[in-house]
Motif scaffolding. Structure first.
Motif, PDB file in Angstrom:
ATOM      1  N   GLU A 180       0.835  -1.204   0.000  1.00  0.00           N
ATOM      2  CA  GLU A 180       0.000   0.000   0.000  1.00  0.00           C
ATOM      3  C   GLU A 180       0.870   1.255   0.000  1.00  0.00           C
ATOM      4  O   GLU A 180       0.565   2.233  -0.706  1.00  0.00           O
ATOM      5  CB  GLU A 180      -0.922  -0.002   1.221  1.00  0.00           C
ATOM      6  CG  GLU A 180      -1.961   1.104   1.215  1.00  0.00           C
ATOM      7  CD  GLU A 180      -2.900   1.054   0.023  1.00  0.00           C
ATOM      8  OE1 GLU A 180      -3.315   2.135  -0.455  1.00  0.00           O
ATOM      9  OE2 GLU A 180      -3.224  -0.068  -0.435  1.00  0.00           O
ATOM     10  N   ASN A 184       1.168   4.305  -2.889  1.00  0.00           N
ATOM     11  CA  ASN A 184       1.149   5.741  -2.593  1.00  0.00           C
ATOM     12  C   ASN A 184       2.350   6.448  -3.218  1.00  0.00           C
ATOM     13  O   ASN A 184       2.224   7.567  -3.744  1.00  0.00           O
ATOM     14  CB  ASN A 184       1.129   5.960  -1.078  1.00  0.00           C
ATOM     15  CG  ASN A 184      -0.178   5.529  -0.440  1.00  0.00           C
ATOM     16  OD1 ASN A 184      -1.222   5.488  -1.103  1.00  0.00           O
ATOM     17  ND2 ASN A 184      -0.141   5.199   0.848  1.00  0.00           N
ATOM     18  N   ASN A 187       1.645   6.727  -6.899  1.00  0.00           N
ATOM     19  CA  ASN A 187       0.612   7.724  -7.190  1.00  0.00           C
ATOM     20  C   ASN A 187       1.187   9.141  -7.142  1.00  0.00           C
ATOM     21  O   ASN A 187       0.845   9.992  -7.968  1.00  0.00           O
ATOM     22  CB  ASN A 187      -0.543   7.584  -6.196  1.00  0.00           C
ATOM     23  CG  ASN A 187      -1.385   6.341  -6.456  1.00  0.00           C
ATOM     24  OD1 ASN A 187      -1.407   5.821  -7.575  1.00  0.00           O
ATOM     25  ND2 ASN A 187      -2.059   5.866  -5.435  1.00  0.00           N
ATOM     26  N   GLU A 188       2.057   9.379  -6.162  1.00  0.00           N
ATOM     27  CA  GLU A 188       2.686  10.700  -6.094  1.00  0.00           C
ATOM     28  C   GLU A 188       3.570  10.934  -7.311  1.00  0.00           C
ATOM     29  O   GLU A 188       3.559  12.017  -7.912  1.00  0.00           O
ATOM     30  CB  GLU A 188       3.512  10.838  -4.818  1.00  0.00           C
ATOM     31  CG  GLU A 188       4.160  12.221  -4.687  1.00  0.00           C
ATOM     32  CD  GLU A 188       5.048  12.362  -3.465  1.00  0.00           C
ATOM     33  OE1 GLU A 188       5.290  13.499  -3.033  1.00  0.00           O
ATOM     34  OE2 GLU A 188       5.521  11.327  -2.949  1.00  0.00           O
TER      35      GLU A 188
END
Length: 571
Positions: A180, A184, A187-188
């Motif tokens: 997870e 993240n 995604n950044e």
């Protein structure tokens, strides 16, 4: 690559290590791993980080590919032929510094995480956005390596793992939690790269995509596909596919190109070819036999034979040239290549405690070991010359060869993933065909790496018709097969395409159990197939590590299949 890093005077040289792994040694004016926070340079840090990334992938591949027969799982004569003995050899530290698994672990936790944190701190402190590109790339590299460590080990130190100066016993984070965190990070990075931030730094050289933010963006999305594939998240996987923003063409492949730099050569090439102190790395009998049996057109690109006749098979046994050539295969090896493969493909079988390649190459003029070919590591193309790969036979061999690549993630890989996630047999077959077409087209371009071969006149180069016939034969076989046989055909082709970086084969094998056609281990009692790796010996002083380490029978969080030894079938 359009420019070389001038500021730090970087020279790319592949060096030998005590553990036969692949490391890029740098001539740096300052060791990047000794940079202090107050003078950390995000440009300099990213240069070092990219090279550590190469080392992490290459060294991991060196070990992991041997579990699934893409390379042979070799043993010394002092070992018992078990999986535990094989892995323990690479977990233990040595007087010379460390073995591959412990060194790879150290590369991530001591080098990479520290550099990443320094880079992020400095990049975010600069509100001009100068280092946005650096920040995105660092996120992508971190996400890939951290998720791979989960795939290898299961639970790992992560949230506290990079703060070893202040936390002596970092806690173990659950594998799903690390995944997870990796999502993240990606995604950044995707958000940053979506704005197409050109790397405007003067000291940065992008070793992979030459500053192309759109290609890094595709790679980031492709890494998300990798994790969705592992966890079986079909809807999230298909959402990225629908966007079209992933590695779908070979021109976008993530790879490290050795030939882009002066004097840079793959260490795999250096082990096999002249002017080294090393013996060749043994090649997989299972892989060579599978490819030869199926008349795979890539075999001449993958392997270079120094002889066309195998002692004990094509000609009488000769224990000087091939020590195991007079042995009778044990019953459990019936139907599999045992000591070597016919027609001069001289390799090693899974878990063999004999070392044919090592032994036969100690005798100048009598070397018959099969060597790395022109793909991917830049050796010689096999055109039936059957000559020893020496400076005498090939005067060009030192200067003009070895300029291959380390494949990290390819368009063909993603087609195989799409086939793995497909909802119908016909859809899976279409992706099988597409993957083979892309991969074979990529492999055949490497003929230019061997300057001793003239592509215009060479008659042994597979023709377009040869290639199309092969692909058609495989897809027709897939269409007509059922059950395990169908899955085996698909998985075999996937494994063949992973030559040069077999990390994902380990994931696929634990996820699906295919192919069931892998050769057995040399020993009849190899122990349980490792569903994960034990923590490196260097970590056993962490009080959060289970007492006495964890068993390799432990399954990573996305591996929900039955426990070994009933799964995978071939083990």
């Amino acid at each position: 690559m359009k420019k070389i890093i001038k500021y730090i005077g970087i020279t790319f040289i592949i060096m030998y290590t005590a553990v036969s792994c692949e490391t890029l040694d740098l001539d740096l004016t300052q060791d990047p791993n000794l940079i202090r926070v107050e003078n950390a340079d995000p440009e300099f840090l990213l240069n070092a980080l990219q090279l550590d990334y190469h080392d992490f992938i290459s060294n991991s591949e060196f070990i992991i590919s041997r579990l699934t027969r893409i390379s042979p799982m070799g043993m010394s004569s002092q070992e018992d032929g078990s999986y535990n003995a094989y892995l323990l050899n690479y977990e233990r530290t040595t007087a010379k510094g460390g073995n591959i698994l412990s060194e790879t672990w150290k590369v991530f936790y001591v080098n990479m995480l520290r550099d990443i944190e320094l880079l992020k701190e400095q990049a975010r402190a600069d509100t001009s956005g100068t280092y946005n590109f650096n920040l995105a790339v660092a996120n992508i590299i971190e996400a890939h390596c951290a998720s791979l460590l989960v795939d290898f080990y299961g639970d790992i130190p992560y949230s506290e793992g990079g703060n070893f100066l202040n936390i002596r016993n970092p806690k173990l984070d659950k594998g799903e939690d690390v995944y997870e965190a990796c999502f993240n990070l990606l995604n950044e990075a995707i958000a940053i790269l979506g704005a197409d931030p050109a790397p405007i730094n003067t000291k940065l050289t992008d070793l992979f995509y030459d500053g192309d933010a759109t290609k890094w963006l595709k790679f980031a999305n492709s890494l998300k596909l990798r994790m969705y594939k592992n966890t079986g998240n079909t809807s999230a996987f298909n959402a990225i596919i629908s966007s079209g923003n992933f590695i779908s063409e070979s021109s976008d492949n993530m790879e490290f190109s050795y030939g882009a730099y002066r004097n840079a050569k793959s260490n795999r090439y250096r082990f096999d070819y002249p002017n080294t102190d090393n013996d060749p790395v043994s090649k997989s009998n299972w892989l060579m036999n599978t490819m030869q049996t199926k008349n795979d057109p890539r075999i001449r690109y993958y392997f270079y034979r120094q002889t066309g006749e195998t002692p004990g098979i094509d000609i009488p046994a000769n224990t000087v040239l091939l020590p195991c050539s007079d042995e009778t295969p044990p019953g459990h090896y019936s139907g599999f290549a045992y000591c070597a493969v016919e027609n001069g493909y001289i390799g090693r079988s899974h878990g063999s405690t004999l070392e044919p390649a090592d032994l036969i190459t100690d005798r100048p003029g009598n070397s018959i070991a099969t060597l790395y070919g022109v793909y991917p590591f830049g050796g010689l193309f096999d055109n039936d010359r059957f000559q020893e790969a020496s400076n005498v036979n090939f005067p060009m061999i030192v200067e003009d060869t070895g300029n291959g690549v380390l494949p990290i993630l390819k368009a063909s890989d993603i087609d195989f993933w799409r086939g793995q996630m497909a909802s119908s047999s016909s859809e899976k077959m279409n992706f099988l065909r597409s993957a083979m077409e892309k991969h074979i087209a990529k492999v055949t371009t490497f003929i230019s790496q061997d300057t001793s071969v003239d592509p215009m006149t060479e008659t042994t180069i597979p023709s377009t018709t040869d290639i199309e016939n092969y692909i058609t034969d495989i897809t027709n076989s897939f269409a007509s097969a059922s059950g395990d046989a169908k899955e085996d055909i698909f998985a075999e082709q996937y494994f063949i395409s992973l030559y040069g970086n077999g990390i994902e084969a380990y994931n696929y094998y634990r996820k699906t159990g295919y192919p069931t056609t892998l050769s057995p281990t040399w020993s009849t009692s190899p122990g349980t197939f490792p569903r994960s790796l034990a923590y490196p010996e260097t970590e056993l002083n962490n009080t959060n590590i289970p007492n006495g380490n964890k068993p390799t029978s432990d399954q990573v969080f996305w591996d929900t299949n039955p426990a070994s030894p009933t799964f995978p079938i071939a083990n």
